[in-house]
Design a protein around this motif. Sequence first.
Motif, PDB file in Angstrom:
ATOM      1  N   GLU A 169      84.636 131.535  14.327  1.00  0.00           N
ATOM      2  CA  GLU A 169      84.648 132.792  13.859  1.00  0.00           C
ATOM      3  C   GLU A 169      83.291 132.649  13.211  1.00  0.00           C
ATOM      4  O   GLU A 169      82.548 131.494  12.524  1.00  0.00           O
ATOM      5  CB  GLU A 169      85.125 133.188  13.149  1.00  0.00           C
ATOM      6  CG  GLU A 169      85.380 132.534  12.018  1.00  0.00           C
ATOM      7  CD  GLU A 169      86.171 133.182  10.426  1.00  0.00           C
ATOM      8  OE1 GLU A 169      86.794 134.153  10.894  1.00  0.00           O
ATOM      9  OE2 GLU A 169      86.073 132.445   9.515  1.00  0.00           O
ATOM     10  N   VAL A 170      82.345 134.113  13.697  1.00  0.00           N
ATOM     11  CA  VAL A 170      80.627 133.806  12.447  1.00  0.00           C
ATOM     12  C   VAL A 170      80.781 135.096  11.770  1.00  0.00           C
ATOM     13  O   VAL A 170      80.883 136.103  12.174  1.00  0.00           O
ATOM     14  CB  VAL A 170      79.305 133.785  13.395  1.00  0.00           C
ATOM     15  CG1 VAL A 170      78.470 134.104  13.622  1.00  0.00           C
ATOM     16  CG2 VAL A 170      79.780 133.380  14.635  1.00  0.00           C
ATOM     17  N   VAL A 171      80.277 135.428  10.472  1.00  0.00           N
ATOM     18  CA  VAL A 171      79.854 136.412  10.011  1.00  0.00           C
ATOM     19  C   VAL A 171      78.425 136.747   9.918  1.00  0.00           C
ATOM     20  O   VAL A 171      78.088 135.659   8.968  1.00  0.00           O
ATOM     21  CB  VAL A 171      81.010 136.704   8.653  1.00  0.00           C
ATOM     22  CG1 VAL A 171      79.993 137.463   7.971  1.00  0.00           C
ATOM     23  CG2 VAL A 171      82.285 136.258   8.984  1.00  0.00           C
ATOM     24  N   LEU A 172      78.535 137.856  10.485  1.00  0.00           N
ATOM     25  CA  LEU A 172      76.641 138.212  10.340  1.00  0.00           C
ATOM     26  C   LEU A 172      76.423 139.223   9.333  1.00  0.00           C
ATOM     27  O   LEU A 172      77.238 140.590   9.201  1.00  0.00           O
ATOM     28  CB  LEU A 172      75.555 138.024  11.341  1.00  0.00           C
ATOM     29  CG  LEU A 172      75.149 138.568  11.728  1.00  0.00           C
ATOM     30  CD1 LEU A 172      74.440 136.838  11.783  1.00  0.00           C
ATOM     31  CD2 LEU A 172      74.659 138.812  12.969  1.00  0.00           C
ATOM     32  N   ASP A 260      76.637 144.761   1.411  1.00  0.00           N
ATOM     33  CA  ASP A 260      77.634 143.706   1.978  1.00  0.00           C
ATOM     34  C   ASP A 260      77.591 143.721   3.222  1.00  0.00           C
ATOM     35  O   ASP A 260      78.854 143.898   3.761  1.00  0.00           O
ATOM     36  CB  ASP A 260      78.545 144.108   1.001  1.00  0.00           C
ATOM     37  CG  ASP A 260      79.111 145.119   0.870  1.00  0.00           C
ATOM     38  OD1 ASP A 260      78.934 146.024   1.436  1.00  0.00           O
ATOM     39  OD2 ASP A 260      80.984 145.033   0.599  1.00  0.00           O
ATOM     40  N   ASN A 261      76.948 145.328   3.891  1.00  0.00           N
ATOM     41  CA  ASN A 261      77.322 145.166   5.278  1.00  0.00           C
ATOM     42  C   ASN A 261      77.606 144.080   5.946  1.00  0.00           C
ATOM     43  O   ASN A 261      76.391 143.514   6.313  1.00  0.00           O
ATOM     44  CB  ASN A 261      76.948 146.595   6.021  1.00  0.00           C
ATOM     45  CG  ASN A 261      76.781 146.604   7.275  1.00  0.00           C
ATOM     46  OD1 ASN A 261      77.871 146.914   7.134  1.00  0.00           O
ATOM     47  ND2 ASN A 261      76.087 147.290   8.367  1.00  0.00           N
ATOM     48  N   SER A 262      78.880 143.548   6.103  1.00  0.00           N
ATOM     49  CA  SER A 262      78.678 142.299   7.487  1.00  0.00           C
ATOM     50  C   SER A 262      79.778 142.611   8.851  1.00  0.00           C
ATOM     51  O   SER A 262      80.788 143.544   9.388  1.00  0.00           O
ATOM     52  CB  SER A 262      79.229 141.322   7.182  1.00  0.00           C
ATOM     53  OG  SER A 262      80.242 141.604   6.055  1.00  0.00           O
ATOM     54  N   THR A 263      79.216 141.947   9.972  1.00  0.00           N
ATOM     55  CA  THR A 263      80.677 141.650  11.189  1.00  0.00           C
ATOM     56  C   THR A 263      80.988 140.981  11.436  1.00  0.00           C
ATOM     57  O   THR A 263      80.395 139.772  11.176  1.00  0.00           O
ATOM     58  CB  THR A 263      79.622 142.645  12.538  1.00  0.00           C
ATOM     59  OG1 THR A 263      79.539 143.901  11.941  1.00  0.00           O
ATOM     60  CG2 THR A 263      80.251 142.108  13.576  1.00  0.00           C
ATOM     61  N   ARG A 264      81.870 140.498  11.624  1.00  0.00           N
ATOM     62  CA  ARG A 264      82.507 139.567  12.299  1.00  0.00           C
ATOM     63  C   ARG A 264      83.111 139.425  13.721  1.00  0.00           C
ATOM     64  O   ARG A 264      82.978 140.181  14.006  1.00  0.00           O
ATOM     65  CB  ARG A 264      84.207 139.183  11.567  1.00  0.00           C
ATOM     66  CG  ARG A 264      84.607 138.023  11.611  1.00  0.00           C
ATOM     67  CD  ARG A 264      86.430 138.008  10.660  1.00  0.00           C
ATOM     68  NE  ARG A 264      86.524 136.849  11.197  1.00  0.00           N
ATOM     69  CZ  ARG A 264      88.046 137.191  11.915  1.00  0.00           C
ATOM     70  NH1 ARG A 264      88.384 138.257  12.301  1.00  0.00           N
ATOM     71  NH2 ARG A 264      88.685 136.086  11.789  1.00  0.00           N
ATOM     72  N   LYS A 280      91.695 128.937   9.844  1.00  0.00           N
ATOM     73  CA  LYS A 280      92.027 130.219  10.457  1.00  0.00           C
ATOM     74  C   LYS A 280      93.219 130.408  11.794  1.00  0.00           C
ATOM     75  O   LYS A 280      92.362 129.581  12.234  1.00  0.00           O
ATOM     76  CB  LYS A 280      91.144 130.916  10.213  1.00  0.00           C
ATOM     77  CG  LYS A 280      90.818 132.169   9.111  1.00  0.00           C
ATOM     78  CD  LYS A 280      89.970 132.876   9.718  1.00  0.00           C
ATOM     79  CE  LYS A 280      89.142 133.563   7.657  1.00  0.00           C
ATOM     80  NZ  LYS A 280      88.029 134.509   8.302  1.00  0.00           N
ATOM     81  N   THR A 281      93.913 130.863  11.666  1.00  0.00           N
ATOM     82  CA  THR A 281      94.548 130.944  12.453  1.00  0.00           C
ATOM     83  C   THR A 281      94.813 133.080  13.587  1.00  0.00           C
ATOM     84  O   THR A 281      94.784 133.520  11.384  1.00  0.00           O
ATOM     85  CB  THR A 281      95.774 131.079  12.933  1.00  0.00           C
ATOM     86  OG1 THR A 281      95.934 129.027  12.919  1.00  0.00           O
ATOM     87  CG2 THR A 281      96.562 130.625  13.658  1.00  0.00           C
ATOM     88  N   SER A 282      94.899 133.128  14.227  1.00  0.00           N
ATOM     89  CA  SER A 282      95.115 134.815  14.139  1.00  0.00           C
ATOM     90  C   SER A 282      96.414 134.347  15.467  1.00  0.00           C
ATOM     91  O   SER A 282      96.035 133.697  16.865  1.00  0.00           O
ATOM     92  CB  SER A 282      94.070 135.068  15.363  1.00  0.00           C
ATOM     93  OG  SER A 282      92.415 134.559  14.531  1.00  0.00           O
ATOM     94  N   TYR A 358      90.883 128.074  14.136  1.00  0.00           N
ATOM     95  CA  TYR A 358      89.300 127.423  14.899  1.00  0.00           C
ATOM     96  C   TYR A 358      89.366 127.170  12.931  1.00  0.00           C
ATOM     97  O   TYR A 358      89.342 127.925  11.978  1.00  0.00           O
ATOM     98  CB  TYR A 358      89.367 128.739  14.750  1.00  0.00           C
ATOM     99  CG  TYR A 358      89.129 129.988  14.525  1.00  0.00           C
ATOM    100  CD1 TYR A 358      88.257 130.897  13.153  1.00  0.00           C
ATOM    101  CD2 TYR A 358      90.692 130.733  15.117  1.00  0.00           C
ATOM    102  CE1 TYR A 358      89.329 132.127  13.739  1.00  0.00           C
ATOM    103  CE2 TYR A 358      90.982 131.971  14.954  1.00  0.00           C
ATOM    104  CZ  TYR A 358      90.138 132.423  13.955  1.00  0.00           C
ATOM    105  OH  TYR A 358      90.283 134.152  12.911  1.00  0.00           O
ATOM    106  N   PRO A 359      88.015 126.334  12.665  1.00  0.00           N
ATOM    107  CA  PRO A 359      87.338 126.209  11.881  1.00  0.00           C
ATOM    108  C   PRO A 359      86.697 128.341  10.946  1.00  0.00           C
ATOM    109  O   PRO A 359      86.498 128.972  11.404  1.00  0.00           O
ATOM    110  CB  PRO A 359      86.544 125.268  11.936  1.00  0.00           C
ATOM    111  CG  PRO A 359      86.509 124.718  13.372  1.00  0.00           C
ATOM    112  CD  PRO A 359      87.373 125.981  14.184  1.00  0.00           C
TER     113      PRO A 359
END
Length: 363
Positions: A169-172, A260-264, A280-282, A358-359
């Motif tokens: 995952e990436v948070v931007l 704090d607007n962010s997208t994952r 984390k697990t989904s 995943y990490p």
Amino acid sequence: MSETPVNLDELRNRIDAIDTEILRLISERATCAQTVAQVKTAEDPHAVFYRPEREAQVLRRIMALNAGPLDSEEMARLFREIMSACLALEQPVKVAYLGPEGTFTQQAALKHFGESAKSLPMAAIDEVFREVEAGAANYGVVPVENSTEGVVNHTLDSFMDSSMKISGEVVLRIHHHLLVSSTTRQDKISRIYSHPQSFAQCRKWLDAHYPQAERVPVSSNAEAARLVKTEWHSAAIAGDMAAKLYGLDKIAEKIEDRPDNSTRFLIIGHESVPMSGDDKTSLVVAMRNQPGALHDLLEPFHRHQIDLTRLETRPSRTGAWNYVFFIDFKGHIDQPVVVAMLEEVRLRAAEVKVLGSYPQGVL
Ligand SMILES: O=C(O)C(=O)C[C@]1(C(=O)O)C=C[C@@H](O)C=C1
């Protein structure tokens, strides 16, 4: 300790000497990565070179070791690029993303894989899935949720039909700017182009500053930026990548209503990822329609003290069950406590599909 030189020539000589040393060390590291590739291939002819859990560990370690003066994120970004170049030596990685070029998803792909990965723009989220499924790209990057606007339903729906696994995952942080071209008459802006999500994220700012301008929704921020290139009375709301790609000027920066607007974003691929130590697990869980179904589903998480980070409900499209839940939690499917919890969830649910462990995003 050597004395700090004081004149510019001496300082530059010192920087040259340090650069020589950094160069030698980076080359030594790259050679080491080449040997890693040989070892991996000797162990398994179908070896996977990209190892997200190891990359997360490398970056976390660097951030923990860093004592400044550069801040830890900045330092990790430098190491991100070194690793990206080392991985490209082992095997060049192809990454499909929701395009066109200049979107935030491309920015997320770069942030996660570094500049040495080859990124391939796709026209739609399901095309990203198809490209990776078909093997034309090794990995894919798709947006999944925004802190202001909520979940990206196309992405969740694509997971229901796909065998793809989540490998990261990436948070931007999403910063929107008002962009114009060099020929735009800034006092005559009558039309603003952007993606509907971006309009929603900048609604208050637009109401305050451009209440009269027509808001024209388009398929992406990058497309908005492209259109503005040729229209003297128009502006676009888009991010830095689109501004750079189309050579536009920012007349107002960071116009998003929430700071704090962010997208994952999620990284999809074929492989399961071993534990990194902070994972984390989904899951997708289908439940029968009966009273207390949601409580039954969540009770084992609570009892095993597993930290839920997200719960989304989507209507089931099969008709066989009524609810489909997308659940994210902290932990990895190889941990005994997670195995025990999942066994109980399986007994209560109609179907459980693990989308991946995943990490947690590092950068
Ligand atoms: O440790 C590995 O497996 C490597 O291939 C080395 C390395 C690195 O440069 O540190 C490179 C690529 C992988 O994705 C992870 C780490």
